[in-house]
Scaffold this motif. Sequence first.
Motif, PDB file in Angstrom:
ATOM      1  N   VAL A 179     -24.195  29.447  -1.145  1.00 42.18           N
ATOM      2  CA  VAL A 179     -25.130  28.799  -2.069  1.00 42.18           C
ATOM      3  C   VAL A 179     -26.516  29.427  -1.986  1.00 42.18           C
ATOM      4  CG1 VAL A 179     -23.902  26.609  -2.011  1.00 42.18           C
ATOM      5  CG2 VAL A 179     -25.697  27.043  -0.328  1.00 42.18           C
ATOM      6  N   ARG A 180     -26.589  30.636  -1.421  1.00 46.28           N
ATOM      7  CA  ARG A 180     -27.888  31.290  -1.252  1.00 46.28           C
ATOM      8  C   ARG A 180     -27.922  32.652  -1.917  1.00 46.28           C
ATOM      9  NH1 ARG A 180     -31.350  29.954   3.966  1.00 46.28           N
ATOM     10  NH2 ARG A 180     -31.192  27.699   3.884  1.00 46.28           N
ATOM     11  N   ASP A 190     -29.756  26.921  -6.082  1.00 46.13           N
ATOM     12  CA  ASP A 190     -30.058  25.717  -6.850  1.00 46.13           C
ATOM     13  C   ASP A 190     -31.030  24.845  -6.082  1.00 46.13           C
ATOM     14  OD1 ASP A 190     -28.165  26.208  -9.044  1.00 46.13           O
ATOM     15  OD2 ASP A 190     -26.641  25.918  -7.495  1.00 46.13           O
ATOM     16  N   THR A 210     -25.423  37.520  -3.298  1.00 40.66           N
ATOM     17  CA  THR A 210     -25.275  36.081  -3.036  1.00 40.66           C
ATOM     18  C   THR A 210     -24.367  35.880  -1.835  1.00 40.66           C
ATOM     19  OG1 THR A 210     -23.411  35.908  -4.577  1.00 40.66           O
ATOM     20  CG2 THR A 210     -25.608  35.441  -5.452  1.00 40.66           C
TER      21      THR A 210
END
Length: 451
Positions: free
Chosen positions: A363-364, A433, A360
């Motif tokens: 946020v990816r 998300d 990770t």
Amino acid sequence: MGQSHTTSGGFTEDSWGDVLSAVDRTYAELVEYQERLERQNEALHEARRFIGSVLGSVSDIMAVVGRDGVIEEVSASLMRAAEAEPGALAGRRVAELFTAEGAARIEGALAELRLSRETASFEADLVSPSGAQPFDIALSARLSDRGRYVGAVLTGRPLGELRRAYAELERSHRQLKEAQGQLVRNEKLATLGRLLAGVAHELNNPISFVYASTHALQKYVTRFETYFERVQAGATREELVALREDLKLERDLRNLREAIHGAREGAERVRDIVADLRRLSADGSGERVRFDLVETAKVAARWVERGSKSGIAVRYEGPEHLEIWGAPGHVQQIVMNLVQNAMDALKGHSSPELVMRVATEGVRALLTLSDNGPGVPQEVRAAIFDPFFTTKPVGQGTGLGLAISAKIAQEHGGRLVLEDGPGSSFRLELPLDAPAERPAERPAEKREPPQ
């Protein structure tokens, strides 16, 4: 000498000369003024002809109104829409051409234009003998050279035409999405077609094991039935002992447990293969859910391993589980394409190595697939994601795998990039998300971890 002569009327000759000169000048000015008026009149006629041609040729309805909202000029299209005779609309209030609701909107917009000068847009129904027709109306102010409000221009486009255009656009968009989905499915089928031989081999081994075990079980059951028939017939102990030795029941009893264990192991293996196949074909519709990226990637890689028969195993590095948001079937397709391409590139390599990493970054989620093959030549790197571009021989590739994979990544809000370095290394970036988590989104069904 030098004196003016006096005429009978009291005028001297010099006075008459002045008068005649003034008359000549006045006549010349009148002629010039007349010529200027004629030129201006011609220009005015030309302007009116131009305006008339514009009003006659525009397809949208148009009306030029004065300060009081009374029609001064109308387009031919407005007369046709209102089914009115030429000249019948001039002198009427423009609001009278519309239904009561539309007239109220037009009167309000005209009153607002006198103050704000801002163009107003709204819908109104034009009245005609054939019935009311909906139009998208725009009202803009007409201003004088000094910036004073002198009237307005009303234009309108039939909403039926707009709605047809929007419907056509929506239909084209839907067809494009369907074509794209079909393209993804076709590429997935092409990939699965290459894996059929491996799947058949994977299923054949455990099924053969189950079949052999059941054949042995049938033979053992026949021997035990023979023995128990003699027991029920009242055979003596000596006869039964001799029969057990003759039928080799002690050995069969040991083998019976092994046959049951082998049948169970083969059945479980078939179950695992079927479960993987179900995962592999799941969510083909592209529905976005939360799913385990690690599990999805491992299943995809494992099936390419089975189908390729290359003997190359994908080594995994990273967490055991990582949940992300997206279409698992489409992400699976990306991984299958990348693994298949890497294994094709590693054919004939003395010590092939293929590594899949998941991590990770902010946020990816990052999924990287690297190999130690020859890599992508510099001259083709710019075209690697182009549709139908392939470096494989004819018949061994569609040239759509990477193009579709890049498109899928983009639709997920991520990207697929070719990294620099030895060998080939592709990095897939996907959002952890959804852009905005929606309550309507359902979670993915619980799946068993891959065996």
